[in-house]
Design a protein around this motif. Structure first.
Motif, mmCIF file in Angstrom:
data_model
loop_
_atom_site.group_PDB
_atom_site.id
_atom_site.type_symbol
_atom_site.label_atom_id
_atom_site.label_comp_id
_atom_site.label_asym_id
_atom_site.label_seq_id
_atom_site.Cartn_x
_atom_site.Cartn_y
_atom_site.Cartn_z
ATOM 1 N N ILE A 17 47.508 32.270 -46.096
ATOM 2 C CA ILE A 17 47.226 33.653 -46.504
ATOM 3 C C ILE A 17 46.306 33.570 -47.718
ATOM 4 O O ILE A 17 46.576 32.797 -48.642
ATOM 5 C CB ILE A 17 48.536 34.387 -46.878
ATOM 6 N N GLU A 18 45.234 34.344 -47.713
ATOM 7 C CA GLU A 18 44.293 34.302 -48.842
ATOM 8 C C GLU A 18 44.787 35.154 -50.011
ATOM 9 O O GLU A 18 45.593 36.063 -49.822
ATOM 10 C CB GLU A 18 42.913 34.813 -48.392
ATOM 11 N N ASN A 19 44.248 34.870 -51.192
ATOM 12 C CA ASN A 19 44.528 35.665 -52.397
ATOM 13 C C ASN A 19 46.024 35.797 -52.682
ATOM 14 O O ASN A 19 46.513 36.892 -52.972
ATOM 15 C CB ASN A 19 43.926 37.071 -52.278
ATOM 16 N N ASP A 21 48.826 36.057 -54.872
ATOM 17 C CA ASP A 21 48.942 36.299 -56.314
ATOM 18 C C ASP A 21 50.309 35.852 -56.812
ATOM 19 O O ASP A 21 51.239 35.672 -56.022
ATOM 20 C CB ASP A 21 48.690 37.783 -56.617
ATOM 21 N N ASP A 23 52.524 37.403 -58.364
ATOM 22 C CA ASP A 23 53.610 38.358 -58.110
ATOM 23 C C ASP A 23 54.306 38.049 -56.783
ATOM 24 O O ASP A 23 55.494 38.356 -56.614
ATOM 25 C CB ASP A 23 53.080 39.796 -58.058
ATOM 26 N N GLN A 24 53.557 37.484 -55.817
ATOM 27 C CA GLN A 24 54.183 37.095 -54.545
ATOM 28 C C GLN A 24 54.969 35.800 -54.726
ATOM 29 O O GLN A 24 56.042 35.632 -54.166
ATOM 30 C CB GLN A 24 53.135 36.900 -53.438
ATOM 31 N N ASN A 78 41.830 31.181 -53.097
ATOM 32 C CA ASN A 78 42.183 31.988 -54.275
ATOM 33 C C ASN A 78 43.689 32.045 -54.491
ATOM 34 O O ASN A 78 44.268 33.107 -54.691
ATOM 35 C CB ASN A 78 41.586 33.394 -54.188
ATOM 36 N N CYS A 81 46.258 33.834 -58.027
ATOM 37 C CA CYS A 81 45.521 34.821 -58.823
ATOM 38 C C CYS A 81 46.502 35.819 -59.450
ATOM 39 O O CYS A 81 47.675 35.858 -59.111
ATOM 40 C CB CYS A 81 44.463 35.523 -57.982
ATOM 41 N N GLY A 82 45.974 36.621 -60.378
ATOM 42 C CA GLY A 82 46.796 37.655 -61.001
ATOM 43 C C GLY A 82 47.447 37.198 -62.289
ATOM 44 O O GLY A 82 46.840 36.492 -63.095
ATOM 45 N N SER A 83 48.688 37.574 -62.428
ATOM 46 C CA SER A 83 49.447 37.364 -63.659
ATOM 47 C C SER A 83 49.462 35.901 -64.104
ATOM 48 O O SER A 83 49.493 34.986 -63.289
ATOM 49 C CB SER A 83 50.879 37.850 -63.422
ATOM 50 N N SER A 84 49.505 35.700 -65.440
ATOM 51 C CA SER A 84 49.502 34.347 -66.014
ATOM 52 C C SER A 84 50.868 33.686 -65.991
ATOM 53 O O SER A 84 51.024 32.568 -66.468
ATOM 54 C CB SER A 84 49.007 34.421 -67.456
ATOM 55 N N PHE A 105 41.462 27.734 -56.544
ATOM 56 C CA PHE A 105 42.616 28.154 -57.352
ATOM 57 C C PHE A 105 42.177 29.103 -58.455
ATOM 58 O O PHE A 105 41.091 28.941 -59.021
ATOM 59 C CB PHE A 105 43.264 26.944 -58.034
ATOM 60 N N ALA A 106 43.049 30.033 -58.806
ATOM 61 C CA ALA A 106 42.796 30.857 -59.995
ATOM 62 C C ALA A 106 42.994 29.959 -61.221
ATOM 63 O O ALA A 106 43.858 29.080 -61.226
ATOM 64 C CB ALA A 106 43.756 32.038 -60.020
#
Lengths: 198, 473
Positions: A17-19, A21, A23-24, A78, A81-84, A105-106
């Motif tokens: 699955i792309e992107n 984040d 949160d997932q 990707n 991504c998203g939150s640190s 990778f983010a």
């Protein structure tokens, strides 16, 4: 937690699955802990269970498929991504993985992973698709990740690709050193540098 | 050859560079909050060491605080323990804490600028990806993980590799009803949620220059949504005017020295970027997202992409996203019903955002079946809103003015959007579950969100505002 990475040979779990984040990887409601332990059980929580119910696993999610196991997570473009939140790296490591492979990778996730001895391996899109195909066709496919020689290889077919990592980080991962040990060893130099700040 | 804004600040902060490796990078200001700091303090305590430069650390409680009844003890036990741990750690290590009840408390990326702590030329970090917000003042500001929080607490330094450099130029005049949130959502829709990964991004051009500081912060805030290491805007008179006189702004002779330095902070005419993007301000319309990453945005008059507009390889992710959102490929977004309106977060919770919403809704009332939450970014924003009578406008409109915090941006505290419900939100992320398990998020500007609050559906704000209502944000 294993604090050293060298050569890892294992089957792999594909999350195609792309992107994806952070949160997932670990939803925010599980970030209330004040220790680093125990995040693995909530790894990909909302993709793993229907309505947050552990008795209702979502059948089509790879982590719920008993055919897929091992210490290598193979993910699409990707990733992270998203939150640190470093909790994402903690959850993956605590979930039993030592390597994450993706074509991209983010930035923050990549640093967080390395700081927790979870090796992020960046491969070409073409090689990534080969990995997915091999694993999905035969979940028993073994993957070798060789940090000293910086390559990743599909054991059965012998197909392999090199990956980049800077020498400093490589040394840290091979020997179980972390950045804090190094930074603490140079605080005198840091204090000296500070004299020139205004 | 000249230097970029980024390089000027970077070079000044490199303590040393390791051969073939990263640099030891000095951090001027470190913001911390309750969620990503406890494990870092535990690391220090385990080593038996104290914070290296406690005066360069500023703390607040924001992610995990309730936004109602903040005078009462926090009900949820784990949240309360986390906030208490921050208090204890700050006391033990001599760190200034603007916790619950303090007149400076608020979202970390709102309070730094409003207190004048955030200044041009600095390096700023925080264990929060939206630290990029501070870059609006012409500094290098980025989010870090907890191990890195520990590094900065112990040595005021990080190991950093220099990113590539990108400049995004937005020139021209913005259309009526288009505000800074629309600019950044438009950029994201053009370059995708990974379009700036590996880059430090400078935003430039006449449309950026015309923006207020608060509007600039909205853009830099969301640079992380493109994957950027940081986002920045060269400081100018607007910046200096904003900082002057704030609580922790330099004063007297120090102001003059700093100002002279700040005026050198811009990319030289012959500076080189690894990538440049040019956008015409006139091409931007009020934006809204339809999917589950911030790059999945469209103009409000547009439609969700049809399947034949999506590349074959992208289709599984696209379809997963639409299934989550309960939307059909090719569907119009205008007229889509919403259940909740959330105006808040480090992206859009500043006084100008609240003023913009208030000027639009004054004398109007919310739609019956919509719940509207307004969450100011800080105690100071809340106080200012009350002084200006904005609270009365919201009350008459049937909006709920809550207390400062991250609130419904991240589905962590008590403020969550129920499963299956649609929320038009001024926050920064529309990820699956971001606002609560199975909640569905439309990201938009405060103006577009305010319109939805009144009509109960996604609409085009250009049809509702006259030229005189134009708000420069």
């Amino acid at each position: 937690m294993s604090k050293q990475i060298n050569i890892i040979r294992s089957t792999a779990v594909p999350v195609n699955i792309e992107n994806v984040d952070t949160d997932q990887i670990i939803p925010a409601r599980f970030l209330k802990a004040t220790s680093r332990e125990g995040f693995g059980k909530n790894l990909f929580r909302d993709w793993r269970y229907e309505n947050d119910d552990e008795t209702k696993p979502k059948r089509n999610f790879a982590l719920n498929n008993p055919a897929y196991k091992g210490s290598i997570l193979v993910a699409a473009k990707n990733f992270g991504c998203g939150s640190s939140r470093e909790h994402a790296a903690w959850a993956i490591k605590d979930g039993g993985f030592d390597v994450v492979v993706s074509s991209f990778f983010a930035d923050i996730f990549k640093n967080n992973a390395q700081n927790n001895f979870l090796l992020p391996v960046t491969v070409s899109e073409v090689f990534l698709q080969k990995l997915f195909a091999a694993i999905e066709q035969n979940p028993a496919t073994e993957i070798e990740v060789n940090l000293p020689e910086q390559y990743i290889r599909i054991v059965s077919s012998g197909e392999k690709e090199g990956f980049d990592i800077n020498n400093y980080k490589k040394t840290c991962l091979l020997n179980g050193y972390d950045d804090i040990d190094y930074l603490l060893s140079i605080t005198e130099e840091i204090s000296e540098y500070e004299k020139n700040l205004f | 050859m000249g230097q970029t804004l980024f390089e000027k600040i970077w070079d000044k902060h490199v303590v040393k560079t390791i051969d073939g490796g990263p640099s030891v990078f000095y951090i001027d200001t470190h913001f911390i909050h309750e969620v990503t700091s406890p494990q870092a303090f535990a690391g220090l305590n385990k080593r038996g060491i104290k914070v290296f430069r406690p005066k360069q650390v500023v703390a607040t409680a924001d992610h995990n605080v309730p936004t109602l009844n903040q005078h009462l003890p926090i009900q949820e036990e784990l949240s309360r323990l986390q906030v208490e741990a921050l208090k204890k750690n700050c006391a033990e290590h001599g760190i200034e804490l603007y916790g619950l009840g303090h007149p400076f408390q608020g979202i970390v990326h709102v309070i730094g600028p409003e207190l004048g702590i955030t200044q041009p030329g600095m390096t700023i970090v925080c264990g929060d990806s939206h630290t990029s917000t501070h870059g609006a003042f012409g500094n290098i500001a980025f989010g870090i993980g907890t191990s890195e929080v520990e590094m900065v607490l112990t040595t005021q330094c990080l190991m950093q590799s220099k990113p590539k450099l990108m400049r995004i130029n937005i020139d021209g005049k913005l259309n009526k009803g288009v505000v800074s949130k629309d600019i950044v959502l438009y950029i994201l829709s053009q370059i995708t949620a990974s379009g700036a990964t590996g880059y430090a991004v400078e935003f430039a051009g006449s449309a950026i220059r015309s923006l207020s500081m608060e509007a600039r912060m909205t853009i830099c805030n969301m640079s992380i949504e493109m994957g950027a290491r940081c986002g920045m805007i060269a400081p100018d008179e607007t910046t200096f005017h904003y900082i002057k006189g704030r609580k922790f702004a330099p004063q007297g002779a120090e102001w003059d020295t700093k100002l002279a330095y700040w005026k050198t902070l811009y990319s030289d005419a012959d500076a080189a970027f690894d990538k440049e993007i040019h956008i015409k301000a006139e091409d931007i319309e009020p934006m809204i997202t339809y999917g589950t990453n911030p790059g999945m945005g469209i103009g409000v008059s547009g439609h969700v992409p049809a399947l034949n507009e999506i590349e074959e390889k992208e289709k599984p992710s696209f379809e997963k996203s639409l299934a989550y959102m309960g939307l059909k490929p090719g569907a119009n977004i205008k007229g889509k019903k919403v259940d909740y309106v959330f105006i808040g977060s480090c992206t859009n919770s500043r006084i100008e955002d609240l003023r913009m919403v208030a000027s639009f809704v004054k004398g109007k009332h919310k739609a019956d079946d919509v719940e509207v939450w307004i969450v100011p970014g800080s105690k100071q924003v809340e106080k200012q809103a009350i002084e200006e009578g904005i609270d009365k406008v919201f009350e008459e409109a049937g909006f709920m003015l809550r207390q400062p915090g991250c609130s419904a941006c991240l589905g962590m505290n008590e403020d969550k959007i129920p499963a299956g419900k649609y929320c038009i939100s001024t926050s920064n992320r529309n990820f699956e579950g971001r606002q609560g398990p199975n909640a569905r998020t439309f990201l938009a500007s405060p103006l577009t969100a305010a319109l939805a609050a009144i009509t109960g559906e996604v609409g085009d704000v250009r049809e509702f505002i006259s030229k005189s209502d134009l708000v420069n944000n």
